[in-house]
Write an enzyme that holds these catalytic residues in place. Sequence first.
Site, short mmCIF file in Angstrom:
data_model
loop_
_atom_site.label_atom_id
_atom_site.label_comp_id
_atom_site.label_asym_id
_atom_site.label_seq_id
_atom_site.Cartn_x
_atom_site.Cartn_y
_atom_site.Cartn_z
N LYS A 1 8.27 -3.57 4.14
CA LYS A 1 6.82 -3.59 4.29
C LYS A 1 6.28 -4.80 3.52
O LYS A 1 6.79 -5.14 2.45
CB LYS A 1 6.23 -2.29 3.74
CG LYS A 1 4.74 -2.10 3.96
CD LYS A 1 4.33 -0.71 3.47
CE LYS A 1 2.83 -0.48 3.58
NZ LYS A 1 2.44 0.87 3.12
N SER B 1 -1.17 2.75 5.83
CA SER B 1 -0.99 1.32 5.79
C SER B 1 0.38 0.84 6.27
O SER B 1 0.61 -0.38 6.35
CB SER B 1 -1.21 0.81 4.36
OG SER B 1 -0.24 1.34 3.48
N SER C 1 -0.10 6.80 3.81
CA SER C 1 0.28 5.55 4.46
C SER C 1 1.60 5.59 5.21
O SER C 1 1.88 4.69 6.00
CB SER C 1 0.33 4.42 3.43
OG SER C 1 -0.96 4.10 2.99
#
Length: 467
Positions: free
Chosen positions: A75, A150, A174
């Site tokens: 990520k 996210s 997230s």
Amino acid sequence: MELHELGLVPLARALAVREVSPEEVVRHFLARVGALCDLGAFVEVTQAAALERARALNPDGRGAAPLWGVPGADKDLVARAGVPTRYGSRAFIDFVPETSDPLALALDSAGSISLGKTNTPEFGLTGYTESEIAPPARNPWRPETGAGGSSGGAAVAVATGQLPAAAASDGGGSIRIPAATVGVVGIKPSRGRLPIANGLDSPGGLSVAGPIARSVEDAAHLLDALAASGPPRHATTAQGSGPFAEHARRDPDIRMRVGATLVTPWDGWTDTTLDPRALAAYELAARALATAGHDVDEAAWEPAGYPEMFTTIWKASAARVPVADDRLDEAVGSFTAWMVRQGRALSAETVIGGYQAATAFERATIEAFSAYDAVLTPALAMEPQPIGWASRGTEPMENFARQCSYAPHTSFVNVAGLPAITVPVTSEPGERPWSVQLVGRPGGESAIIALAAQLERARGTLPLPPV
């Protein structure tokens, strides 16, 4: 069957028995990433480095390292030495770290091969993935809608076979929000469960690393790989230890007590009305668990004071964004700038009071749920919304309220430090599946993984996105 259709566990097995080589696997997935780039799953593809690692991978790890030869990604909040790490922000557009974060090193030790960086919103602050430096992550079921956040890029990559599974992070939903948005599985571990990225060094203990995958077994296998890099870091996580994948492969050994609740801590502060399809998925899951022999009862839970507390600690966390006040307007997006200014304007008394309230909420929630092995909730309240629904033409607090109304059942789990899993349970033919969430006791990953896998077996095979 093509390699990207195998899933994590079958792919790892094929690599272990030499049915396919790491280089063949990496080349296949890189081609898949290139073919589906319009969905915005990746913000950086490290093709040369991935192929070099595939060729150089130590054969002694074959069959021993749990992710040996398996493609993965970082990520874009996770630093990897020599790879641009931009945190979704213009402020770091040219940043190339010299050292890797512990999560990247743990994935390397497990034998994984990083293909690059997955899309994330600026500093991971929002529940939608509309980066300041790249196109948005698009829902493969309806590309005009968002993929949640996210960890939206990671979820899209997994749902579309650009990755067999992905490590991500979850500070308020997230992992679980994007996983449910695109119809895959996401696990948020207990605070302190993992030896790295475990929440113990994040503000309020909110953010932890965890897996996104297309099946409960695959997600549990990746969780095992992350957990294998060291012992749990908190006493409450010592119970119910792994290997978690074993719990996904069989029905629970005992009759479990499951609490079910539609209550959210945001009720009355923002609209938390459930889409009828979200309610139908929740009711179907409750019936399926009862049919499987578990005791399913309504959980009595009356959270109070949550919106004020969570808003305070979320703003306070934004105050740590490493951008000076006089550079905010030029270096970051408008919502981030507002969050940072709000956080930096808070008094010490307000911040300390917020964290004290969070600790009290944690204790009260654990007590309220203590009679249950797991608590069932909807995963999302709404269907995926068009890109820009929360961010465009809205005031910052309206933006924040819309995020909370979309996923009102997730952030409280982070505040309480509990484990949770989202799993798709139902869908109409050719449509995106609807998911539910199971929340466990502290250190209770094994129970919720077993229950989620039981739901998965009861529902049968669900369709993948039409890409």
